[in-house]
Design a protein around this motif. Structure first.
Motif, PDB file in Angstrom:
ATOM      1  N   ALA A 125       0.947  -1.203   0.031  1.00  0.00           N
ATOM      2  CA  ALA A 125       0.036  -0.008   0.091  1.00  0.00           C
ATOM      3  C   ALA A 125       0.888   1.181   0.254  1.00  0.00           C
ATOM      4  N   PHE A 126       0.600   2.249  -0.842  1.00  0.00           N
ATOM      5  CA  PHE A 126       1.086   3.532  -0.746  1.00  0.00           C
ATOM      6  C   PHE A 126       0.217   4.591  -0.086  1.00  0.00           C
ATOM      7  N   VAL A 127       0.920   5.246   0.804  1.00  0.00           N
ATOM      8  CA  VAL A 127       0.216   6.198   1.662  1.00  0.00           C
ATOM      9  C   VAL A 127       0.885   7.517   1.522  1.00  0.00           C
ATOM     10  N   ALA A 128       0.436   8.659   1.497  1.00  0.00           N
ATOM     11  CA  ALA A 128       0.765   9.912   2.032  1.00  0.00           C
ATOM     12  C   ALA A 128       0.163  10.515   3.461  1.00  0.00           C
ATOM     13  N   GLN A 129       1.220  10.833   4.278  1.00  0.00           N
ATOM     14  CA  GLN A 129       0.969  11.150   5.450  1.00  0.00           C
ATOM     15  C   GLN A 129       1.301  12.478   5.849  1.00  0.00           C
ATOM     16  N   PRO A 130       0.692  13.432   5.265  1.00  0.00           N
ATOM     17  CA  PRO A 130       0.915  14.794   5.927  1.00  0.00           C
ATOM     18  C   PRO A 130       0.736  15.028   7.058  1.00  0.00           C
ATOM     19  N   GLY A 131       1.447  15.718   7.779  1.00  0.00           N
ATOM     20  CA  GLY A 131       1.054  16.222   9.013  1.00  0.00           C
ATOM     21  C   GLY A 131       2.258  17.221   9.896  1.00  0.00           C
ATOM     22  N   ILE A 132       2.037  17.090  11.106  1.00  0.00           N
ATOM     23  CA  ILE A 132       3.227  17.909  11.953  1.00  0.00           C
ATOM     24  C   ILE A 132       4.003  17.045  12.674  1.00  0.00           C
ATOM     25  N   VAL A 133       5.202  17.558  13.108  1.00  0.00           N
ATOM     26  CA  VAL A 133       6.173  16.772  13.867  1.00  0.00           C
ATOM     27  C   VAL A 133       6.850  17.822  15.111  1.00  0.00           C
ATOM     28  N   HIS A 134       6.812  17.088  16.271  1.00  0.00           N
ATOM     29  CA  HIS A 134       7.077  18.127  17.319  1.00  0.00           C
ATOM     30  C   HIS A 134       8.233  17.182  18.213  1.00  0.00           C
ATOM     31  N   SER A 135       9.347  17.815  18.501  1.00  0.00           N
ATOM     32  CA  SER A 135      10.177  17.316  19.347  1.00  0.00           C
ATOM     33  C   SER A 135       9.983  17.762  20.883  1.00  0.00           C
ATOM     34  N   PHE A 136      10.147  17.079  21.753  1.00  0.00           N
ATOM     35  CA  PHE A 136      10.044  17.391  23.167  1.00  0.00           C
ATOM     36  C   PHE A 136      11.096  18.030  23.816  1.00  0.00           C
ATOM     37  N   SER A 137      12.099  18.350  22.826  1.00  0.00           N
ATOM     38  CA  SER A 137      13.337  19.204  23.135  1.00  0.00           C
ATOM     39  C   SER A 137      12.823  20.574  23.744  1.00  0.00           C
ATOM     40  N   ARG A 138      13.675  21.129  24.516  1.00  0.00           N
ATOM     41  CA  ARG A 138      13.510  22.732  25.076  1.00  0.00           C
ATOM     42  C   ARG A 138      13.640  23.676  23.898  1.00  0.00           C
ATOM     43  N   GLY A 139      12.685  24.499  23.712  1.00  0.00           N
ATOM     44  CA  GLY A 139      12.605  25.238  22.583  1.00  0.00           C
ATOM     45  C   GLY A 139      12.489  24.835  21.231  1.00  0.00           C
ATOM     46  N   ALA A 140      11.790  23.419  21.009  1.00  0.00           N
ATOM     47  CA  ALA A 140      11.666  22.962  19.578  1.00  0.00           C
ATOM     48  C   ALA A 140      10.282  23.610  19.044  1.00  0.00           C
ATOM     49  N   SER A 141      10.341  23.610  17.697  1.00  0.00           N
ATOM     50  CA  SER A 141       9.238  23.998  17.196  1.00  0.00           C
ATOM     51  C   SER A 141       8.481  23.169  16.843  1.00  0.00           C
ATOM     52  N   THR A 142       7.231  23.230  16.332  1.00  0.00           N
ATOM     53  CA  THR A 142       6.545  22.124  15.755  1.00  0.00           C
ATOM     54  C   THR A 142       6.312  22.539  14.016  1.00  0.00           C
ATOM     55  N   GLU A 143       6.633  21.738  13.479  1.00  0.00           N
ATOM     56  CA  GLU A 143       6.903  21.812  12.043  1.00  0.00           C
ATOM     57  C   GLU A 143       5.916  20.976  11.051  1.00  0.00           C
ATOM     58  N   PHE A 144       5.551  21.261   9.670  1.00  0.00           N
ATOM     59  CA  PHE A 144       4.966  20.493   8.960  1.00  0.00           C
ATOM     60  C   PHE A 144       5.717  19.457   8.455  1.00  0.00           C
ATOM     61  N   ASN A 145       5.369  18.255   8.539  1.00  0.00           N
ATOM     62  CA  ASN A 145       6.212  17.029   8.171  1.00  0.00           C
ATOM     63  C   ASN A 145       5.560  16.276   6.544  1.00  0.00           C
ATOM     64  N   ALA A 146       6.210  16.314   5.608  1.00  0.00           N
ATOM     65  CA  ALA A 146       5.801  15.659   4.493  1.00  0.00           C
ATOM     66  C   ALA A 146       6.187  14.339   4.510  1.00  0.00           C
ATOM     67  N   ARG A 147       5.391  13.346   4.363  1.00  0.00           N
ATOM     68  CA  ARG A 147       5.900  11.875   4.823  1.00  0.00           C
ATOM     69  C   ARG A 147       5.241  10.992   3.704  1.00  0.00           C
ATOM     70  N   PHE A 148       5.813  10.106   3.113  1.00  0.00           N
ATOM     71  CA  PHE A 148       5.201   9.110   2.318  1.00  0.00           C
ATOM     72  C   PHE A 148       5.697   7.815   2.502  1.00  0.00           C
ATOM     73  N   VAL A 149       4.650   6.790   2.716  1.00  0.00           N
ATOM     74  CA  VAL A 149       4.982   5.486   3.325  1.00  0.00           C
ATOM     75  C   VAL A 149       4.607   4.606   2.152  1.00  0.00           C
ATOM     76  N   THR A 150       5.652   3.431   1.943  1.00  0.00           N
ATOM     77  CA  THR A 150       5.184   2.025   1.610  1.00  0.00           C
ATOM     78  C   THR A 150       5.140   0.882   2.453  1.00  0.00           C
ATOM     79  N   ALA A 151       3.818   0.406   2.306  1.00  0.00           N
ATOM     80  CA  ALA A 151       3.599  -0.499   3.633  1.00  0.00           C
ATOM     81  C   ALA A 151       3.460  -1.963   2.919  1.00  0.00           C
ATOM     82  N   ILE A 152       4.238  -2.839   3.257  1.00  0.00           N
ATOM     83  CA  ILE A 152       4.279  -4.119   2.263  1.00  0.00           C
ATOM     84  C   ILE A 152       4.010  -5.103   3.728  1.00  0.00           C
TER      85      ILE A 152
END
Length: 190
Positions: free
Chosen positions: A32-59
């Motif tokens: 299966a091929f899947v697009a997973q647009p979303g956000i990514v957030h690190s728990f590090s101090r001062g880290a920002s939340t960013e848009f994450n472009a993600r494409f998955v091949t699941a076998i």
């Protein structure tokens, strides 16, 4: 140039594995091929939340509840702190094991390898190993969607980077939250 080569090689490996999976129905099943647009957030101090472009091949594998994934992901709009963009892609791969699969939600556990930008800046790319817990809310099933949209999901994934970071990194700084939508691209269902 080196990053472009790594990205091209990663994409070729993902597509090659997908071709192998479609050619044989023994150990590997239809991918299966899947697009997973979303956000990514690190728990590090001062880290920002960013848009994450993600494409998955699941076998899916013939091993019950186990899927092999190949993922290309990057943060196209993230600032690198020097006036440029921190948009280098990462290639993530490994097994995903489904632990709970209910009608409207599921939970998976992953042990994944990541080949992506180094945290130290001493080298362009590095290998990391991470554990991940994936929660999916099956939106397509909730609204009785037809065709491939029946596989539409909202996801939240908590990842913990086990190795590949500089020594002395605090536990909280090793955690990352990813969330967004899983949009099915193929196979196309009628």
């Amino acid at each position: 140039m080196k990053r472009m080569l790594v990205t091209a090689l990663s994409a070729a490996l993902t597509l090659g594995a997908a071709s192998l999976a479609t050619a044989q129905q023994g150990f590997f099943h239809t991918p299966a091929f899947v697009a997973q647009p979303g956000i990514v957030h690190s728990f590090s101090r001062g880290a920002s939340t960013e848009f994450n472009a993600r494409f998955v091949t699941a076998i899916p594998l013939s091993i019950d509840r186990t899927t092999l994934v190949g993922i290309i992901q990057w943060t196209p709009f993230a600032d690198n702190g020097a006036g440029g963009k921190a948009n280098a892609p990462a290639f993530v791969y490994g097994p995903v094991v489904n632990l709970l699969n209910e009608k409207y939600w599921s939970f998976d556990a992953d042990g994944l390898f990541s080949y992506g930008p180094a945290a130290t800046g001493k080298s362009d790319y590095t290998h990391k190993f991470l554990f991940e817990g994936d929660f999916s809310l099956k939106l397509g099933k909730m609204i009785n969607a037809k065709g491939q949209w029946n596989s539409l999901n909202a996801y939240a994934m908590l990842a913990y980077v086990v190795s590949g970071l500089p020594s002395g990194v605090e536990s909280r700084d090793r955690m990352v939250l990813l969330s967004g939508l899983s949009l099915p691209l193929a196979p196309w269902k009628k």
